[in-house]
Design a protein around this motif. Sequence first.
Motif, PDB file in Angstrom:
ATOM      1  N   PRO A  94       0.793  -1.231   0.000  1.00  0.00           N
ATOM      2  CA  PRO A  94       0.000   0.000   0.000  1.00  0.00           C
ATOM      3  C   PRO A  94       0.828   1.286   0.000  1.00  0.00           C
ATOM      4  O   PRO A  94       0.462   2.248  -0.666  1.00  0.00           O
ATOM      5  N   ALA A  95       1.945   1.318   0.717  1.00  0.00           N
ATOM      6  CA  ALA A  95       2.741   2.544   0.760  1.00  0.00           C
ATOM      7  C   ALA A  95       3.348   2.846  -0.608  1.00  0.00           C
ATOM      8  O   ALA A  95       3.351   3.995  -1.053  1.00  0.00           O
ATOM      9  N   ALA A  96       3.849   1.829  -1.293  1.00  0.00           N
ATOM     10  CA  ALA A  96       4.425   2.034  -2.629  1.00  0.00           C
ATOM     11  C   ALA A  96       3.348   2.501  -3.597  1.00  0.00           C
ATOM     12  O   ALA A  96       3.567   3.418  -4.397  1.00  0.00           O
ATOM     13  N   GLN A  97       2.180   1.888  -3.529  1.00  0.00           N
ATOM     14  CA  GLN A  97       1.078   2.290  -4.400  1.00  0.00           C
ATOM     15  C   GLN A  97       0.670   3.729  -4.115  1.00  0.00           C
ATOM     16  O   GLN A  97       0.461   4.527  -5.041  1.00  0.00           O
ATOM     17  N   ARG A 147       1.103   4.132 -12.794  1.00  0.00           N
ATOM     18  CA  ARG A 147       1.467   3.103 -13.778  1.00  0.00           C
ATOM     19  C   ARG A 147       2.694   2.300 -13.326  1.00  0.00           C
ATOM     20  O   ARG A 147       2.758   1.093 -13.542  1.00  0.00           O
ATOM     21  N   LEU A 148       3.659   2.980 -12.695  1.00  0.00           N
ATOM     22  CA  LEU A 148       4.857   2.273 -12.226  1.00  0.00           C
ATOM     23  C   LEU A 148       4.489   1.181 -11.234  1.00  0.00           C
ATOM     24  O   LEU A 148       5.044   0.094 -11.266  1.00  0.00           O
ATOM     25  N   TYR A 149       3.569   1.497 -10.335  1.00  0.00           N
ATOM     26  CA  TYR A 149       3.160   0.504  -9.341  1.00  0.00           C
ATOM     27  C   TYR A 149       2.331  -0.594  -9.988  1.00  0.00           C
ATOM     28  O   TYR A 149       2.547  -1.777  -9.729  1.00  0.00           O
ATOM     29  N   HIS A 150       1.409  -0.241 -10.836  1.00  0.00           N
ATOM     30  CA  HIS A 150       0.503  -1.235 -11.411  1.00  0.00           C
ATOM     31  C   HIS A 150       1.210  -2.148 -12.412  1.00  0.00           C
ATOM     32  O   HIS A 150       0.820  -3.306 -12.561  1.00  0.00           O
ATOM     33  N   ASP A 151       2.265  -1.655 -13.066  1.00  0.00           N
ATOM     34  CA  ASP A 151       3.053  -2.501 -13.971  1.00  0.00           C
ATOM     35  C   ASP A 151       3.978  -3.441 -13.204  1.00  0.00           C
ATOM     36  O   ASP A 151       4.314  -4.509 -13.689  1.00  0.00           O
ATOM     37  N   ALA A 152       4.405  -3.014 -12.016  1.00  0.00           N
ATOM     38  CA  ALA A 152       5.314  -3.819 -11.195  1.00  0.00           C
ATOM     39  C   ALA A 152       4.972  -3.579  -9.727  1.00  0.00           C
ATOM     40  O   ALA A 152       5.622  -2.783  -9.058  1.00  0.00           O
ATOM     41  N   PRO A 153       3.931  -4.261  -9.208  1.00  0.00           N
ATOM     42  CA  PRO A 153       3.517  -4.030  -7.817  1.00  0.00           C
ATOM     43  C   PRO A 153       4.665  -4.219  -6.831  1.00  0.00           C
ATOM     44  O   PRO A 153       5.552  -5.028  -7.035  1.00  0.00           O
ATOM     45  N   GLY A 154       4.614  -3.444  -5.772  1.00  0.00           N
ATOM     46  CA  GLY A 154       5.690  -3.428  -4.790  1.00  0.00           C
ATOM     47  C   GLY A 154       6.568  -2.213  -5.050  1.00  0.00           C
ATOM     48  O   GLY A 154       6.165  -1.258  -5.693  1.00  0.00           O
ATOM     49  N   GLY A 208       8.764  -0.949  -9.142  1.00  0.00           N
ATOM     50  CA  GLY A 208       8.413   0.079 -10.123  1.00  0.00           C
ATOM     51  C   GLY A 208       9.036   1.419  -9.767  1.00  0.00           C
ATOM     52  O   GLY A 208       9.648   2.079 -10.609  1.00  0.00           O
ATOM     53  N   LEU A 209       8.890   1.829  -8.509  1.00  0.00           N
ATOM     54  CA  LEU A 209       9.494   3.088  -8.069  1.00  0.00           C
ATOM     55  C   LEU A 209      11.018   3.027  -8.110  1.00  0.00           C
ATOM     56  O   LEU A 209      11.673   4.023  -8.407  1.00  0.00           O
ATOM     57  N   GLU A 210      11.582   1.866  -7.821  1.00  0.00           N
ATOM     58  CA  GLU A 210      13.040   1.711  -7.845  1.00  0.00           C
ATOM     59  C   GLU A 210      13.613   1.854  -9.246  1.00  0.00           C
ATOM     60  O   GLU A 210      14.818   2.045  -9.407  1.00  0.00           O
ATOM     61  N   SER A 211      12.775   1.771 -10.277  1.00  0.00           N
ATOM     62  CA  SER A 211      13.268   1.913 -11.647  1.00  0.00           C
ATOM     63  C   SER A 211      13.478   3.381 -12.038  1.00  0.00           C
ATOM     64  O   SER A 211      14.019   3.659 -13.105  1.00  0.00           O
TER      65      SER A 211
END
Length: 180
Positions: free
Chosen positions: A97-100, A110-117, A120-123
Amino acid sequence: MRLTLLLPVLLLAACSGSVPSADTDGPYAGIPRADTEGPVAMAQPVIPTGDPALDEFLAELAAAIDRHDWRGVAARMELEAFVEQRALLDADGSDEPAAQLIAETLGLGRLYHDAPGWSGLESIRVVTFRQHGVQTPGIAGGEAYDLIDGTVRLENGQTLPLSFTIAQRGGAHVVLVPLG
């Protein structure tokens, strides 16, 4: 001159390999934060807003995003709304939830939904705030908001738009968390 331009890239690269730590309790429990002992990534230039306090806030926020200090990003969000929305996402079964919440607040859902957790943000490799606007209260009153638009460049070279809103709470700037 080349060394000056290369230094931010080297600092960012040196920082990107570190393993982030996370708080274990409180409103930011489980949110990774950047190691403050190691090199600190330098953010891309932030657009000047004409408000030195807002410019400093945006520079700190951009640097936190660049070095993947997600706890630092979350700490710059409106606390009550952050806690409420995180709990709502958790109850809805979000993988992280925090990342989302962070991704969606920055307009990067989109970053979260393409790669949950957190992956996505780490990219994200570089964030740039490009445009600042102000939404002023109308005749009915209310508060003014700062609207920020920009981009993030990902490790795969792709560029995505980002967009978020800032308000003042208790004399300090905070990123507004969308409710709902």
